[in-house]
Design an enzyme around this catalytic site. Structure first.
Site, PDB file in Angstrom:
ATOM      1  N   ARG A 205       0.854  -1.195   0.000  1.00 58.63           N
ATOM      2  CA  ARG A 205       0.000   0.000   0.000  1.00 58.63           C
ATOM      3  C   ARG A 205       0.887   1.241   0.000  1.00 58.63           C
ATOM      4  O   ARG A 205       1.665   1.441   0.932  1.00 58.63           O
ATOM      5  CB  ARG A 205      -0.890   0.047   1.254  1.00 58.63           C
ATOM      6  CG  ARG A 205      -1.712  -1.203   1.499  1.00 58.63           C
ATOM      7  CD  ARG A 205      -3.087  -1.113   0.861  1.00 58.63           C
ATOM      8  NE  ARG A 205      -3.748  -2.411   0.877  1.00 58.63           N
ATOM      9  CZ  ARG A 205      -4.758  -2.734   1.672  1.00 58.63           C
ATOM     10  NH1 ARG A 205      -5.231  -1.857   2.533  1.00 58.63           N
ATOM     11  NH2 ARG A 205      -5.305  -3.937   1.607  1.00 58.63           N
ATOM     12  N   GLU A 207       0.599   4.080   0.978  1.00 59.47           N
ATOM     13  CA  GLU A 207      -0.024   5.072   1.854  1.00 59.47           C
ATOM     14  C   GLU A 207       1.080   5.861   2.539  1.00 59.47           C
ATOM     15  O   GLU A 207       1.881   5.270   3.272  1.00 59.47           O
ATOM     16  CB  GLU A 207      -0.870   4.372   2.931  1.00 59.47           C
ATOM     17  CG  GLU A 207      -2.056   3.636   2.364  1.00 59.47           C
ATOM     18  CD  GLU A 207      -2.706   2.679   3.361  1.00 59.47           C
ATOM     19  OE1 GLU A 207      -3.943   2.638   3.409  1.00 59.47           O
ATOM     20  OE2 GLU A 207      -1.987   1.971   4.082  1.00 59.47           O
ATOM     21  N   HIS A 214       0.114   1.280  10.434  1.00 55.47           N
ATOM     22  CA  HIS A 214       0.192   1.104   8.981  1.00 55.47           C
ATOM     23  C   HIS A 214       1.628   0.879   8.516  1.00 55.47           C
ATOM     24  O   HIS A 214       2.538   1.572   8.961  1.00 55.47           O
ATOM     25  CB  HIS A 214      -0.358   2.337   8.251  1.00 55.47           C
ATOM     26  CG  HIS A 214      -1.843   2.465   8.349  1.00 55.47           C
ATOM     27  ND1 HIS A 214      -2.449   3.180   9.350  1.00 55.47           N
ATOM     28  CD2 HIS A 214      -2.840   1.948   7.589  1.00 55.47           C
ATOM     29  CE1 HIS A 214      -3.770   3.110   9.197  1.00 55.47           C
ATOM     30  NE2 HIS A 214      -4.033   2.361   8.141  1.00 55.47           N
ATOM     31  N   ARG A 403      -0.852  -6.441  12.156  1.00 58.64           N
ATOM     32  CA  ARG A 403      -1.783  -5.630  12.954  1.00 58.64           C
ATOM     33  C   ARG A 403      -2.280  -6.462  14.138  1.00 58.64           C
ATOM     34  O   ARG A 403      -2.365  -5.994  15.259  1.00 58.64           O
ATOM     35  CB  ARG A 403      -2.931  -5.194  12.046  1.00 58.64           C
ATOM     36  CG  ARG A 403      -4.031  -4.365  12.640  1.00 58.64           C
ATOM     37  CD  ARG A 403      -3.754  -2.893  12.732  1.00 58.64           C
ATOM     38  NE  ARG A 403      -3.502  -2.159  11.519  1.00 58.64           N
ATOM     39  CZ  ARG A 403      -4.429  -1.590  10.749  1.00 58.64           C
ATOM     40  NH1 ARG A 403      -5.695  -1.683  11.071  1.00 58.64           N
ATOM     41  NH2 ARG A 403      -4.090  -0.893   9.689  1.00 58.64           N
TER      42      ARG A 403
HETATM   43  P1  ATP Z   1      -7.158   0.751   7.604  1.00 62.17           P
HETATM   44  O1  ATP Z   1      -8.555   1.356   7.624  1.00 62.17           O
HETATM   45  O2  ATP Z   1      -6.659   0.357   8.955  1.00 62.17           O
HETATM   46  O3  ATP Z   1      -6.167   1.523   6.800  1.00 62.17           O
HETATM   47  P2  ATP Z   1      -8.043  -0.856   5.384  1.00 62.17           P
HETATM   48  O4  ATP Z   1      -9.490  -0.588   5.475  1.00 62.17           O
HETATM   49  O5  ATP Z   1      -7.217  -0.209   4.335  1.00 62.17           O
HETATM   50  O6  ATP Z   1      -7.338  -0.634   6.815  1.00 62.17           O
HETATM   51  P3  ATP Z   1      -8.259  -3.507   4.313  1.00 62.17           P
HETATM   52  O7  ATP Z   1      -7.897  -3.099   2.961  1.00 62.17           O
HETATM   53  O8  ATP Z   1      -9.628  -3.932   4.607  1.00 62.17           O
HETATM   54  O9  ATP Z   1      -7.809  -2.421   5.369  1.00 62.17           O
HETATM   55  O10 ATP Z   1      -7.224  -4.657   4.765  1.00 62.17           O
HETATM   56  C1  ATP Z   1      -7.557  -5.740   5.603  1.00 62.17           C
HETATM   57  C2  ATP Z   1      -6.730  -5.748   6.878  1.00 62.17           C
HETATM   58  O11 ATP Z   1      -5.344  -5.619   6.583  1.00 62.17           O
HETATM   59  C3  ATP Z   1      -7.005  -4.586   7.815  1.00 62.17           C
HETATM   60  O12 ATP Z   1      -8.098  -4.837   8.624  1.00 62.17           O
HETATM   61  C4  ATP Z   1      -5.740  -4.542   8.625  1.00 62.17           C
HETATM   62  O13 ATP Z   1      -5.718  -5.550   9.613  1.00 62.17           O
HETATM   63  C5  ATP Z   1      -4.686  -4.875   7.597  1.00 62.17           C
HETATM   64  N1  ATP Z   1      -4.076  -3.676   7.032  1.00 62.17           N
HETATM   65  C6  ATP Z   1      -4.610  -2.856   6.098  1.00 62.17           C
HETATM   66  N2  ATP Z   1      -3.767  -1.872   5.766  1.00 62.17           N
HETATM   67  C7  ATP Z   1      -2.656  -2.086   6.506  1.00 62.17           C
HETATM   68  C8  ATP Z   1      -1.398  -1.413   6.602  1.00 62.17           C
HETATM   69  N3  ATP Z   1      -1.119  -0.354   5.846  1.00 62.17           N
HETATM   70  N4  ATP Z   1      -0.485  -1.910   7.458  1.00 62.17           N
HETATM   71  C9  ATP Z   1      -0.742  -3.012   8.205  1.00 62.17           C
HETATM   72  N5  ATP Z   1      -1.897  -3.685   8.150  1.00 62.17           N
HETATM   73  C10 ATP Z   1      -2.847  -3.239   7.323  1.00 62.17           C
END
Ligand code: ATP
Length: 428
Positions: A205, A207, A214, A403
């Site tokens: 990601r 981000e 994250h 996470r």
């Molecule tokens: P968040 O709202 O926390 O940014 P997201 O809605 O982008 O998460 P999803 O795309 O649904 O998350 O991803 C599924 C799961 O993967 C999340 O519930 C979280 O546990 C994990 N996750 C998502 N983004 C990250 C990240 N940048 N770093 C670590 N874990 C992540």
């Protein structure tokens, strides 16, 4: 002689052990080495009077070095290390270390610069083993339930899902992207006739955010399975999966986690509480005077996640809570909708989202409509094809492994990951 592990040593039996010297103390008459392997540590004691030659082998050898000793374990009431010590008859320094650049109370960024040294601590070893055990418990559950483990590509030709926050890579004479999730391909697996699949793999990601939860690359435990009646089935399965993972962790490391991290591993009871987003908003307002900001209406944010956890604990005495009925504009286009409500959920645990899941839209025409509505049809043309030639109803979810473990042990994601990747961190 074959190497044996420290916890396998038998009193007075000739044996060979090896590991890192975590401490070397050179006193007037004795040299003491605390030797550590994956099962524990033991004091190796060398007498300067009677073992002069052996002691010479350790000249200039400092903590961090890797040493092999042959000799015998004896019991001794003077030794703190479990009343046992090792009296060597042979010393072989396998790797001589330089002084560690890492001071005891180094900050997290310095620790990450020398992550491999940092990870040698008892706490960090436990942390990595807990993560491995959690995944092991969930994997076992999946195999038991008839799932197939798949491996989907991480290099993809079109930006998946939304097009934002994707890493672009040069791919010969064209562009490729790093997969944000295996979403499309795990669904393709179901269109291929596999009924139940899972994958444990990296997600990327782009981000540019520096939060404590994250990373730009993280490990996701992804599940997708067919012939469900509703997203309730998906939540039911997730409950069992988490119980399987946490039970394994508790059984193997519960006491050690309490001792080193001061955290209780609580295996949750079923069913986990479930609440609609609108109802949750009402509770948060009533109880904590919290109102979701206009921008986040129809969705959650970090603060609301924290309060949702508080609410779950207060109302249900439960650490987990499923939130359902998000607004369609805030959810992915591939979530199935009923009466315009996405048939999906988030799972909150200890104040943070650990999962998003849903029943997926498997009907081509419906899916295409939802795609058009979000203006994505061109980007996901290839994905739409998966539903044109027959595909069973299905759903799934993803658990962020890092996470999850971070919340289990009360750490930040930087501390928890084997090697963290963030906007400012690409090394080591
Ligand atoms: P968040 O709202 O926390 O940014 P997201 O809605 O982008 O998460 P999803 O795309 O649904 O998350 O991803 C599924 C799961 O993967 C999340 O519930 C979280 O546990 C994990 N996750 C998502 N983004 C990250 C990240 N940048 N770093 C670590 N874990 C992540």
């Amino acid at each position: 002689m074959k190497r044996i592990l420290i916890n396998e040593l038998v009193e007075n039996e000739e044996s060979k052990i090896s590991g890192f010297a975590s401490k070397i103390r050179d006193t007037k008459y004795m040299i003491f080495v605390i030797l550590k392997d994956r099962t524990g540590s033991i004091q190796v004691s060398l007498d300067k009077g009677t073992q002069e030659e052996l002691c010479k082998e350790l000249d200039g050898v400092i903590a961090g070095s890797v040493i092999e000793f042959e000799g015998k374990m004896v019991l001794s009431e003077y030794v703190k290390q479990g009343g046992k010590e090792f009296i060597p008859s042979k010393v072989n320094v396998l790797s001589k270390a330089e002084a560690s650049p890492l001071e005891e109370n180094a900050n997290i960024d310095t620790r990450m610069d020398y992550r491999w040294i940092d990870l040698r601590s008892e706490k960090n070893q436990l942390m990595l083993n807990v993560q491995s055990t959690f995944v092991e418990g969930m994997r076992e559950h999946c195999y038991k339930e008839g799932f197939t483990e798949i491996h989907t590509p991480k290099l993809i030709g079109a930006a998946s899902e939304s097009g934002s926050d994707v890493f672009e890579v040069k791919y010969f004479d064209r562009k490729a992207y790093l997969a944000q999730s295996p979403q499309f391909y795990k669904q393709m697996a179901l269109a291929s006739g596999l009924e139940r699949v899972f994958e444990v793999a990296p997600c990327f990601r782009a981000e540019n955010s520096n939060t404590n939860r994250h990373a730009t690359e993280f490990t996701s435990f992804d599940i997708e399975f067919a012939y469900i009646d509703s997203f309730e089935d998906v939540m039911d399965f997730e409950e069992d999966l988490i119980i399987a993972g946490l039970s394994k962790v508790k059984e193997r490391y519960g006491d050690k986690i309490k001792e080193l991290f001061d955290k209780e591993v609580i295996v949750p009871t079923k069913p986990f509480p479930r609440i609609k987003l609108e109802d949750l908003y009402k509770e948060l307002e009533k109880r904590y005077n919290y109102q979701i900001p206009e921008f986040d209406v129809g969705d959650m944010n970090a603060e609301a996640e924290g309060l949702a956890y508080k609410y779950a604990m207060e109302e249900f005495g439960h650490e987990f809570i499923f939130i359902t009925d998000f607004k369609k504009t805030k959810r992915a286009f591939y979530h199935m909708r009923k009466n315009d409500i996405p048939q999906g959920f988030d799972l909150i645990w200890r104040g943070a989202e650990i999962t998003s899941g849903a029943q997926r839209e498997h009907r081509y025409e419906e899916l295409k409509k939802q795609c058009d509505e979000k203006g994505l049809t061109k980007d996901v043309e290839f994905y739409l094809q998966f539903f044109k030639y027959g595909c069973p109803p299905h759903g799934g979810f993803a658990i962020g492994v890092d996470r999850f473990n971070m919340l289990l042990l009360g750490l930040s994601i930087k501390e928890e990951m084997f090697i963290f990747r963030g906007p400012n961190r690409l090394e080591p």
